[in-house]
Design a protein around this motif. Structure first.
Motif, short mmCIF file in Angstrom:
data_model
loop_
_atom_site.label_atom_id
_atom_site.label_comp_id
_atom_site.label_asym_id
_atom_site.label_seq_id
_atom_site.Cartn_x
_atom_site.Cartn_y
_atom_site.Cartn_z
N SER A 17 33.58 35.46 43.64
CA SER A 17 33.47 34.08 43.18
C SER A 17 32.54 33.99 41.98
CB SER A 17 32.95 33.18 44.30
OG SER A 17 33.82 33.22 45.39
N VAL A 19 31.90 36.36 39.76
CA VAL A 19 32.60 36.92 38.59
C VAL A 19 33.62 35.91 38.06
CG1 VAL A 19 34.14 38.76 37.81
CG2 VAL A 19 32.25 39.30 39.35
N ALA A 20 34.35 35.28 39.00
CA ALA A 20 35.37 34.30 38.58
C ALA A 20 34.73 33.11 37.88
CB ALA A 20 36.16 33.84 39.80
N LEU A 21 33.57 32.70 38.37
CA LEU A 21 32.88 31.57 37.74
C LEU A 21 32.49 31.90 36.30
CD1 LEU A 21 31.92 28.71 38.45
CD2 LEU A 21 29.69 29.69 39.04
N LEU A 23 33.99 34.06 34.41
CA LEU A 23 35.24 34.09 33.63
C LEU A 23 35.67 32.67 33.25
CD1 LEU A 23 37.32 36.74 35.63
CD2 LEU A 23 36.28 37.03 33.39
N THR A 24 35.57 31.74 34.23
CA THR A 24 35.98 30.35 33.96
C THR A 24 35.10 29.71 32.90
OG1 THR A 24 36.73 30.17 36.25
CG2 THR A 24 36.47 28.12 35.04
N THR A 28 37.41 33.34 29.71
CA THR A 28 38.01 34.67 29.66
C THR A 28 39.06 34.82 30.75
OG1 THR A 28 35.84 35.48 28.99
CG2 THR A 28 37.47 37.14 29.62
N ARG A 29 40.18 35.39 30.40
CA ARG A 29 41.24 35.62 31.39
C ARG A 29 41.33 37.10 31.72
NH1 ARG A 29 41.53 30.84 33.64
NH2 ARG A 29 42.66 29.26 32.48
N LEU A 30 41.57 37.36 33.00
CA LEU A 30 41.67 38.74 33.46
C LEU A 30 43.13 39.13 33.66
CD1 LEU A 30 39.43 40.79 34.04
CD2 LEU A 30 39.62 40.24 36.45
N SER B 72 41.78 26.20 37.30
CA SER B 72 41.44 27.29 36.39
C SER B 72 40.53 28.32 37.09
CB SER B 72 40.72 26.71 35.16
OG SER B 72 40.48 27.71 34.21
N PHE B 73 39.58 27.80 37.86
CA PHE B 73 38.70 28.69 38.62
C PHE B 73 39.50 29.47 39.67
CE2 PHE B 73 36.05 29.29 42.46
CZ PHE B 73 35.16 30.23 41.95
N PHE B 75 42.56 30.37 39.47
CA PHE B 75 43.29 31.44 38.77
C PHE B 75 42.38 32.63 38.54
CE2 PHE B 75 44.27 33.56 34.78
CZ PHE B 75 45.57 33.97 35.01
N ASP B 76 41.16 32.35 38.04
CA ASP B 76 40.23 33.45 37.77
C ASP B 76 39.84 34.17 39.06
OD1 ASP B 76 40.13 33.16 35.00
OD2 ASP B 76 38.71 31.50 35.16
N LEU B 77 39.59 33.38 40.12
CA LEU B 77 39.20 34.00 41.39
C LEU B 77 40.34 34.84 41.95
CD1 LEU B 77 37.14 34.40 43.60
CD2 LEU B 77 37.84 32.23 44.63
N SER B 79 42.65 36.30 40.26
CA SER B 79 42.75 37.50 39.43
C SER B 79 41.72 38.54 39.86
CB SER B 79 42.52 37.17 37.95
OG SER B 79 43.34 36.13 37.53
N VAL B 80 40.50 38.08 40.10
CA VAL B 80 39.42 39.00 40.49
C VAL B 80 39.71 39.58 41.87
CG1 VAL B 80 36.97 39.17 41.07
CG2 VAL B 80 37.69 37.85 39.07
N LEU B 83 42.46 42.18 41.73
CA LEU B 83 41.97 43.45 41.18
C LEU B 83 41.09 44.18 42.20
CD1 LEU B 83 40.96 43.21 37.42
CD2 LEU B 83 42.56 44.75 38.53
N ILE B 112 45.66 47.01 33.03
CA ILE B 112 45.29 45.61 32.79
C ILE B 112 44.25 45.49 31.67
CG2 ILE B 112 44.32 43.52 33.82
CD1 ILE B 112 45.60 44.38 36.46
N LEU B 116 44.69 43.98 27.87
CA LEU B 116 43.81 42.92 27.37
C LEU B 116 43.09 43.34 26.10
CD1 LEU B 116 42.27 41.68 30.74
CD2 LEU B 116 43.69 40.35 29.18
#
Lengths: 322, 350
Positions: A17, A19-21, A23-24, A28-30, B72-73, B75-77, B79-80, B83, B112, B116
């Motif tokens: 969470s 790391v995702a925060l 990124l948000t 940045t998109r992974l 959006s969060f 999506f990022d979560l 993705s993480v 992975l 990936i 990128l």
């Protein structure tokens, strides 16, 4: 069991969470997108009025599936495959569209006649996101180039069709008001569909959702098609830069999205009754058009060869599960 | 260390297994991923885009912005998490001594950041091929197993769909010109989706026996798709395209039946095979034409769950809490005697 082991699941989720925060917050998109792509390279002397010229065979293409328009009434269309090519000459972009159609329909002379047609659609340059491929969104407009076989016939003979064209054997005693605009309200009101002196077989249109399609007359949008052996080929062309609200701005070394629609006049298709393809990427490259340029077949073959070797190695040694 | 050592055998959820450090993070990630991915699907791909049509004024503007940020969060979560799951599964494979499967998983993970950093055009079809490699690495051991035939056909159909989408994706990618049967491949992939949904329901019935509950619960959900279609085909069609990527080449009622079968399988498997239900959720979020590394990673993880993790020696057990729930289910259906030690049969044992 240590506390770390007991809570390792929760800690993993907390770390993810965090790391995702980051990124948000940093935008940045992974993930890397790999959407379908139509590439336009630079070439000289593009035969814009010769769709069947051998030149087009060397232009990169993309095969795209069309499906019936089932999104909004009146539904219609069918499933078929079309091929799109794109190229530019540094000043204008050219898009060739090819699809199968057993009969050419070039007339709208009677109320029951409908013309074969094709349209190319781009997101308006003012949009910051890809609009819905069916006529765009209220906040994300689209720019459409719409070619019709009937328009091309008018342009080719430089006159609008008459009753005598459609019914050569018809006898008329007298048309007392033949020149009275009250009896030709379409052209009297400037309806582009009724324009008797059009200069292009392709209309330039803008839209922001269903029911919002609006003509934006722009003579630089051109289209020219030719039917041969059961297939239509139509070449669209327009200067890269338009400088018009609601239109798409194009430049070498950039990309946009492009979608397509096809109408079959013989099947009474018109308006929303059409076959549609969703957006694909149109990549406009400054590189010259060469027969085997870019990543190319050899690069692809090399990658595929390595992949087959690796896949063979992996698959051959996979355990046989019980 | 392997998942076999540390976890319950594939698909058995009612047993307590030794809790070890490696299985707990993987279990947590795999459990959270379907929920987070579904949130991304609903908020980012759907709500954010539907909101375009709604005038945003006053408090709705604030709510819209907030939910879009949450999407959006998510999506990022997702993705993480995807992975992380990949990394852990690659590690499990390597620790089991299965270098080839570890290599297949690691190749996709490495592709990936490569895509990128260098750009999709520079790496060409590498991410898609790495995705396919990972799918094959996961699916082939399961197809060679003695699992239920319908279950294997279902997984085979899913893998075939991924093969077709990979081919059409590469054929339409940069540097490729004039590849044959691209549109045919896309249409065939969409047909496979419909067929796979029907086979999934068959596999559920064959592995668990028919129960009336799941199809009854699934029926109104599937009917709501048809109702939405008839009420407003435009919005429904666009939402289907945005979410699962279906172009709807076929008649709407075909998709409604497929959705019914798919949901019945997802609900039906939830009792004894919750990982398979989770796999079906991930399959939906991955979509038909997996065109980003995010969707591809979800696609691979979906087949890992749908194959009961056979390639990795099993999936993490869901623990005592799920075991109690399962016993409660069994007690409700068969009486107290059945609640003692209900163990779902493994598909591999059939």
């Amino acid at each position: 069991m240590t506390p770390w082991r007991r809570r390792s699941g929760a800690l993993t989720l907390a770390l993810a969470s965090g790391v995702a925060l980051v990124l948000t917050l940093t935008g940045t998109r992974l993930a890397a997108s790999q959407e379908a792509m139509l590439t336009a390279r630079q070439a000289e002397d593009v035969p814009a009025r010769a769709p069947w010229d051998a030149f087009w065979d060397d232009v990169p293409s993309a095969d795209l599936p069309l499906s019936a328009q089932t999104v909004t009434p009146p539904n219609g269309g069918r499933g078929l495959t079309m091929t799109a090519h794109a190229v530019h000459d540094g000043a204008a972009v050219y898009v060739l569209v090819e699809w199968s159609d057993p009969t050419p329909d070039r007339s709208v002379g009677r109320t029951e006649d409908f013309s074969d047609a094709v349209a190319v659609q781009f997101p308006s340059s003012a949009t910051t996101q890809v609009p819905a491929f069916c006529m765009g969104d209220p906040t994300a407009g689209v720019n459409i180039w719409h070619w019709r076989a009937a328009w091309q016939r008018d342009v080719a003979r430089a006159t609008a069709p008459t009753v005598a064209d459609r019914y050569p054997g018809a006898a008329v005693d007298e048309y007392p008001f033949a020149d009275d605009p009250a009896f030709a309200p379409g052209s009297a009101l400037g309806n582009p569909v009724s324009d008797p002196a059009r200069s292009s077989a392709a209309d330039n249109l803008v839209a922001n959702g269903f029911g919002s399609l609006t003509p934006d007359p722009f003579a630089e949008v051109q289209g020219w098609g030719e039917w041969r052996d059961g297939r239509w080929r139509v070449v669209f062309s327009r200067p890269l830069e338009a400088s018009r609200d609601g239109n798409v701005e194009l430049h070498a070394d950039t990309w946009t999205d492009v979608a397509f629609a096809v109408w079959d006049g013989a099947a009474d298709e018109r308006d929303g009754m059409k076959s549609v393809a969703t957006f694909v990427t149109l990549d406009i490259e400054p590189d010259p058009l060469v027969e085997d340029g870019g990543f190319g077949e050899w690069g692809l073959l090399a990658v595929l060869g390595v992949w087959i070797l690796v896949a063979g190695y992996i698959v051959s040694g996979l355990p046989r599960a019980r | 260390m392997t998942l076999v050592d540390e976890c319950a055998p594939a698909g058995i959820v009612g047993t307590t297994s030794p809790s070890h450090s490696a299985s707990r993070p993987l279990r947590a990630v795999l459990l959270a991923l379907p929920f987070v991915a579904l949130a991304e699907l609903l908020l980012m791909r759907t709500f954010y885009r539907v909101g375009i049509f709604i005038p945003k004024e006053g408090s709705f503007e604030t709510v819209y912005a907030a939910l879009s940020d949450v999407g959006s969060f998510a999506f990022d979560l997702a993705s993480v998490l995807a992975l992380a799951a990949f990394g852990m599964l690659a590690l499990v494979a390597l620790r089991r001594g299965d270098l080839r499967l570890g290599l297949a998983m690691a190749t996709f993970v490495i592709s990936i950041p490569a895509a990128l950093a260098a750009g999709v055009e520079a790496v060409g079809p590498v991410p898609r091929l790495a995705f396919l490699l990972a799918v094959l690495g996961v699916v082939l051991p399961f197809l060679r197993s003695r699992a239920d035939v319908a279950h294997r056909i279902f997984v085979g159909a899913v893998a075939s769909c991924f093969v077709l989408s990979t081919y059409t994706g590469i054929a339409q990618g940069p540097g490729v010109n004039g590849a044959p049967a691209v549109a045919g491949g896309q249409i065939a992939a969409e047909l496979l989706v419909v067929l796979a949904a029907a086979i999934a329901a068959m596999a559920w019935i064959r592995t668990e026996g028919f129960r009336l509950g799941p199809p009854v619960v699934a029926a109104p959900l599937a009917a709501s798709f048809l109702a939405a279609w008839m009420a407003n085909g435009s919005v429904t069609g666009i939402l289907v395209l945005w979410t699962v990527g279906l172009r709807l080449y076929l008649a709407p009622w075909v998709y409604a039946i497929a959705l019914w079968a798919f949901l019945a399988a997802a609900i039906g498997w939830l009792r004894h095979w919750p990982w398979r239900s989770a796999g079906l959720v991930l399959l939906v979020v991955a979509g038909v034409f997996v065109s980003s590394t995010y969707q591809q990673s979800l696609g691979v993880l979906a087949v890992v769950l749908l194959t009961d993790g056979v390639a990795f020696g099993g999936l993490p057990a869901l623990g005592e809490r799920w075991s109690r729930r399962e016993r409660w289910w069994a007690a409700g259906r068969r009486g107290p005697a059945a609640s003692a030690t209900k163990r779902a049969p493994t598909s591999a044992s059939r």
